[in-house]
Motif scaffolding. Structure first.
Motif, PDB file in Angstrom:
ATOM      1  N   ARG A 119       0.848  -1.196   0.000  1.00  0.00           N
ATOM      2  CA  ARG A 119       0.000   0.000   0.000  1.00  0.00           C
ATOM      3  C   ARG A 119       0.876   1.235   0.000  1.00  0.00           C
ATOM      4  NH1 ARG A 119      -2.361  -1.022   6.100  1.00  0.00           N
ATOM      5  NH2 ARG A 119      -0.702  -2.389   6.728  1.00  0.00           N
ATOM      6  N   GLU A 120       0.219   2.380  -0.156  1.00  0.00           N
ATOM      7  CA  GLU A 120       0.993   3.606  -0.342  1.00  0.00           C
ATOM      8  C   GLU A 120       1.457   4.236   0.957  1.00  0.00           C
ATOM      9  OE1 GLU A 120      -1.158   6.108  -3.074  1.00  0.00           O
ATOM     10  OE2 GLU A 120      -0.303   5.028  -4.773  1.00  0.00           O
ATOM     11  N   ARG A 121       0.985   3.779   2.079  1.00  0.00           N
ATOM     12  CA  ARG A 121       1.607   4.169   3.338  1.00  0.00           C
ATOM     13  C   ARG A 121       1.618   2.965   4.254  1.00  0.00           C
ATOM     14  NH1 ARG A 121      -2.910   8.639   5.505  1.00  0.00           N
ATOM     15  NH2 ARG A 121      -4.700   7.279   5.152  1.00  0.00           N
ATOM     16  N   ALA A 122       2.347   3.082   5.360  1.00  0.00           N
ATOM     17  CA  ALA A 122       2.637   1.896   6.155  1.00  0.00           C
ATOM     18  C   ALA A 122       1.422   1.355   6.896  1.00  0.00           C
ATOM     19  CB  ALA A 122       3.771   2.197   7.138  1.00  0.00           C
ATOM     20  N   SER A 123       0.421   2.190   7.111  1.00  0.00           N
ATOM     21  CA  SER A 123      -0.818   1.678   7.696  1.00  0.00           C
ATOM     22  C   SER A 123      -1.965   2.539   7.212  1.00  0.00           C
ATOM     23  CB  SER A 123      -0.751   1.688   9.230  1.00  0.00           C
ATOM     24  OG  SER A 123      -1.106   2.939   9.751  1.00  0.00           O
ATOM     25  N   TYR A 124      -3.173   2.055   7.459  1.00  0.00           N
ATOM     26  CA  TYR A 124      -4.373   2.823   7.182  1.00  0.00           C
ATOM     27  C   TYR A 124      -4.456   3.234   5.710  1.00  0.00           C
ATOM     28  CZ  TYR A 124      -8.385   5.622   8.524  1.00  0.00           C
ATOM     29  OH  TYR A 124      -9.654   6.115   8.645  1.00  0.00           O
TER      30      TYR A 124
END
Lengths: 330, 694
Positions: free
Chosen positions: A232-237
């Motif tokens: 995904r494009e960031r590590a969470s959420y």
């Protein structure tokens, strides 16, 4: 505000009857998706039938050594449950990679399966969207479609299914138990969700009033390893660009059992049958993984902004199988 | 310059004076004011990006319970303004999708929202034009760029210098449209009572809201009062009142005596509260064989709206960052069917330094030189644009100290280290930061002796979460030779003396100087133990030294990244920032400012990108699920440090602004580190996996 009735169902029969009787009633579970939709104006039900008090919140072993997961088990509880962590690691990993801790504490098993696409056009009611308003057109087809489908889409809809949990359940050969006032039936997780075709407003094969009561996972033979990897494009959420759920068993140096599913690529969890076929009986090595992935993805049709998903899916599948093989052989 | 009496308050890590109230929920923000009998506003928004509203059918909306009033574009009182962003509901022309075309007032926010959804807005629409390209035929040169810089500059002969250069690069960098997204969305409570307008507003400048709104409504300024007791961030988007504030005031006039509450939703922020323009930046650099820059050009293309020009000063930092005899900067705009762009943390420096500091990194590699040493080698000895000496210039020290602290010299050879067992490839990068020292005249402070050694200090400044309330108290304590606890600071109200907007990293300079002047005057006129009731007023003037020195803050940022070999995911486990910002008033709140700036810079590097739909004209990813901002999990260890810099020329405190410099250069440091790790140079932000996958 738009007025609606709220009813807390005490038992499954009355819950199902309540929704069947009222043409604009819907089930409410964790509400993490439905409540957003109420606020955004995507849907305006007249009645919410709250199913969270139903006795469907248990996780039990089945006689054959599998697991029965109640429909109202919270995502956080399911992810933390010892049998899931020990025997179905992919499912635990998938759950923990989804949403945020607060949302996982609310979200339920049944609700997670039935969550709707996060296509931003679907969520913005002033734009055309065949899924939200059939016949209005698909804004994403020629709009911003970086996060959209490369497999199984149609000109009517290029949305993806957002669930991580469902991808793991698809690879684990889960079965969904469904109740209506007339009967009970089971549906493989892989057949619960539809491809959009000409009717993208229908996410699943469920009929009106049908309620998911449980998901069964069959037992995994000794020596089977599972994994879930979400990119995904960031590590969470963030929702998956691509995710892979994998089940692998190696015997005598060759792949004895392999089950693979992609998330983020299609309108449903995408069971990678072609890749599985290529891999079964093969020696587990990098080139084979890549070739299997490419065979699976040969039917992919990228849109203007999402061609990267094809090499990304290939690489991620390869990386997951490589890591699992290392684990198996250790 | 006058000297502080000094009590040691300035320079101490005083805890935020309003910290406890904030974390216990006892600090009321704008929307929490005047709840009794209030009505709630929900706006009507244009469903097309270009065209004209032809009809608005309100019959269904009127039937909703609790609806008090419906305002429609073209059917409201006339506002006295030529500012078309603020000419709210004055015409039915639509300049961007989501523009306000009306409002519903109802006794509950739910009913207002529901009724608004029932108003049928019909439009005559034509296809919008929202796509920024560098070769558009309609690009034009604005008269000035924000705030008042010249549009273009040219020194020497860049063409010849490029021809003669031993090393030459010509690169184009792009940054996307970005949105400020403060934690607290914009909110206003407007109340008309007997011909007077009072506002509680989430703003960076109570006095600037008043100065803007009073003439709009044909009122003398003393008939408008604006208060902003607590503000949950702004990052520039609350620096100037936007259409939402005008709409709230306009609507309130239709229900005199009743407070009107308008909380802008997160989705609406993406159209009505300003944004950072996308930029297309072409940079050319020429250097000698020994790595000395001989020519620098920086040509910028960006967008503005059709109804109001905002020209971001993207190439301005390039005018004085590095030495080179031949140089040129230009800014060109395309006026599109887009919402009105505005200030976003370090307008100009932030996107401009991404491009310049990426290009400098590329050139250092081209010359075969260490990027730290290359920067130091090309430092100017005086301002290249004006020839003025710098009031202080400690970039080289920041770079060297940062390099040592970070372990820069232990890094691997450039590019293509092999991945670790989990597939991650390490890399490190560096970039410089800079931000000018701005100072506007006009802020005034009143110091009143209350007896028993206590003082009341009044100034209409706003603390937008920066810690200004605490820093100004420290400045007052020092200037009065007393303790922080002896100061009763009153801020955030136009009933208090005029204060400039919290912007341009100049709040502490503008307000602190006024407090310092007032305190000095009080002591001069009334001695060190003034009788109760003694008072003095101080005013900040233009800096008399500004014609003699070039004044800038500097910094160096280092980033360690890991790029996944299979997936192109980028993680940033470690960053270090070293800053030279004059005297630090409060190390605790200053650290938070730098930390926040670098985090926002990291977010810019990896995540932030608003996408405009080219057919529909709206920001597609208009919420925080789709417009990605760094989460906790994205932010690794960030170490902040600063030099003990003495600069007697900037203001009486010797401080330079710190609110913005932290975001400047971070994205370049990350991009440079990604290049070091992978060999791939990403020139278009954000650095997402799709740009690194192969």
């Amino acid at each position: 505000m738009i007025p609606f009735e709220y009813r807390r169902a005490e038992d499954t029969d009355s819950a199902v009857a309540a929704v069947e009787e009222a043409p604009r009633a819907v089930f409410l579970a964790g509400g993490t998706n439905l409540v957003d939709h109420l606020k955004l104006g995507i849907t305006a039900p007249e009645e919410l039938v709250d199913v969270t008090a139903l006795p469907l919140d248990t996780i039990e072993s089945t006689p054959d050594g599998g697991l029965r997961i109640g429909a109202t088990v919270r995502n956080s509880d399911l992810a933390a449950s010892p049998p899931v962590r020990e025997r179905y690691r992919a499912l635990s990993l998938a759950l923990l990679s989804g949403a945020s801790a607060q949302l996982r504490n609310r979200a339920t098993t049944g609700g997670n399966l039935l969550q709707r696409t996060r296509c931003p056009y679907f969520q913005e009611v002033t734009t055309p969207c065949n899924k939200r308003s059939p016949g209005t057109g698909c804004s994403a087809l020629h709009g911003h479609n970086k996060n959209h489908a490369v497999l199984g889409a149609s000109d009517s809809c290029v949305a993806t299914h957002p669930s991580d949990m469902a991808v793991a359940m698809a690879a684990l050969d889960g079965t969904v138990h469904v109740r209506s006032s007339r009967d009970e039936r089971t549906i493989p997780v892989t057949e619960l969700h539809r491809l959009p075709g000409e009717q993208p407003h229908r996410d699943t094969v469920l009929e009106r009033g049908e309620l998911i009561t449980a998901v069964d996972l069959p037992p995994l033979p000794e020596g089977t390893y599972t994994a879930y990897r979400k990119v995904r494009e960031r590590a969470s959420y963030a929702f998956a660009l691509v995710s892979v759920a994998a089940v692998l068993r190696v015997a005598n140096g060759v792949i004895d059992d392999v089950r693979l599913a992609f998330g983020g690529l299609a309108h449903k969890p995408w069971r990678a049958g072609t890749a599985e076929e290529r891999l079964r009986g093969a020696i587990p090595e990098e080139a084979t993984f890549r070739e299997a992935a490419e065979a699976e993805l040969s039917v992919a049709r990228p849109l203007a902004d999402n061609a990267f998903k094809i090499p990304l899916a290939r690489n991620t599948l390869g990386a997951v199988l490589r890591d699992l093989t290392t684990e198996v052989l250790r | 310059m006058t000297q502080d009496v000094g009590s040691g308050a300035v320079g101490s890590p005083v805890e935020r004076l309003d910290g406890q109230a904030k974390v216990t929920g006892n600090a009321p923000y704008a929307f929490e004011q005047l709840t009794e009998g209030a009505v709630y506003l929900h706006p009507l928004r244009a469903p097309v990006a270009r065209g004209r509203v032809t009809e608005m059918d309100t019959s269904a909306a009127e039937a909703v319970g609790g609806v008090r009033a419906i305002l429609l574009a073209g059917q409201v009182e006339q506002l006295d303004t030529r500012d078309r962003e603020l000419a709210v509901l004055q015409s039915r022309e639509v300049a961007f999708r989501g523009q306000y075309v009306g409002a519903v007032l109802a006794t509950t926010p739910e009913n207002a929202r529901h009724a608004a959804s029932l108003v049928r807005v019909s439009c005559a629409a034509s296809p919008p034009d929202v796509a920024l390209e560098g070769d558009r035929a309609d690009l034009y040169a604005p008269e000035v760029v924000n705030p008042r810089f010249g549009t273009d500059t040219e020194q020497g002969d860049t063409d010849s210098a490029f021809e003669e250069a031993a090393y030459f690069i010509d690169r184009t960098y792009r940054t996307p449209m970005e949105h400020n997204n403060p934690m607290e969305p914009h909110a206003t409570v407007a109340h008309w009572d007997g011909g007077e307008l009072s506002l509680y507003d989430s703003t960076q400048g109570a006095h600037s809201v008043r100065a803007t709104l009073a003439p709009l409504f044909g009122l003398p300024t003393d008939r408008v009062r604006v208060q902003a007791p607590h503000v949950g961030g702004g990052f520039g988007s609350k620096g100037l009142p936007h259409a939402n504030v005008v709409l709230a005031a306009l609507a309130a006039r239709s229900v005199p005596g009743t407070p009107v509450k308008f909380a802008v939703t997160r989705q609406q922020i993406f159209t009505v509260a300003g944004h950072r323009t996308p930029t297309i930046q072409r940079i050319r650099l020429g250097a000698t064989r020994s790595g000395e820059l001989t020519a620098i050009t920086h040509d910028v293309v960006e967008h503005t709206s059709r109804i109001k020009e905002f020209a971001e000063q993207t190439a301005v930092p390039t005018r004085n960052m590095y030495r080179a005899a031949n140089r040129r900067t230009t800014h060109r705009l395309a006026a599109l069917d887009v919402p009105v762009p505005s200030w976003m943390r370090a307008p100009g420096e932030c996107p401009g330094m991404f491009a310049l500091e990426s290009a400098v990194d590329e050139m250092a590699r081209e010359c075969g030189q260490d990027p730290v040493e290359f920067r130091i080698r090309n430092e100017p000895s005086e301002d290249p644009e004006t020839g003025l000496p710098f009031s202080s210039h400690n970039l080289a020290t920041c770079l060297r100290r940062g390099a040592e602290g970070f372990g820069w010299y232990d890094r691997n050879a450039p590019a293509r280290s092999s991945p670790d067992a989990a597939g991650w490839i390490p890399g490190v990068g560096v970039a410089a930061s800079t931000y000018p020292v701005f100072r506007s005249p006009g802020s005034r402070a009143l110091v009143l002796a209350e007896g028993s050694g206590r003082y009341r200090v009044s100034i209409g400044a706003v603390d937008i979460g920066t810690g200004a309330r605490t820093a100004l108290t420290q400045i007052a304590a020092d200037a009065l030779g007393t303790e922080v606890s002896a100061i009763d600071l009153r801020i955030a109200d136009t009933a208090l003396p005029y204060a400039n907007v919290a912007g341009g990293s100049s709040g502490t300079t503008c307000w602190g100087t006024a407090i310092h002047e007032a305190a000095g005057k009080l002591r001069a006129e009334h001695g060190s133990a003034p009788l109760p009731g003694a008072s003095a007023e101080g005013e900040t003037t233009s800096n008399p030294e500004s014609g003699r020195f070039a004044m800038h803050a500097y910094g160096a940022q280092f980033a360690e990244v890991r790029v996944h070999a299979d997936t192109g995911e980028v993680r940033v486990p470690r960053m270090l920032g070293v800053f030279a910002v004059g005297r630090v008033i409060n190390p605790r709140t200053a650290r938070s400012q730098f930390l926040g700036g670098m985090t926002m810079g990291l977010s810019m590097a990896l995540h932030e990108e608003a996408v405009l739909d080219h057919e529909l004209g709206h920001v597609v990813n208009q919420d925080l699920a789709e417009y990605h901002i760094a989460t906790n999990a994205d932010v690794g260890a960030i170490e902040i440090t600063w030099l003990d810099e003495q600069d007697p020329h900037v203001n009486p405190m010797g401080s330079k602004g710190i609110g913005e410099i932290g975001i400047v250069g971070t994205a370049a440091a990350v991009a440079n580190a990604v290049q070091h790790a992978t060999g791939v140079r990403v020139r278009q932000l954000p650095i997402t996996p799709d740009k690194l996958i192969s």
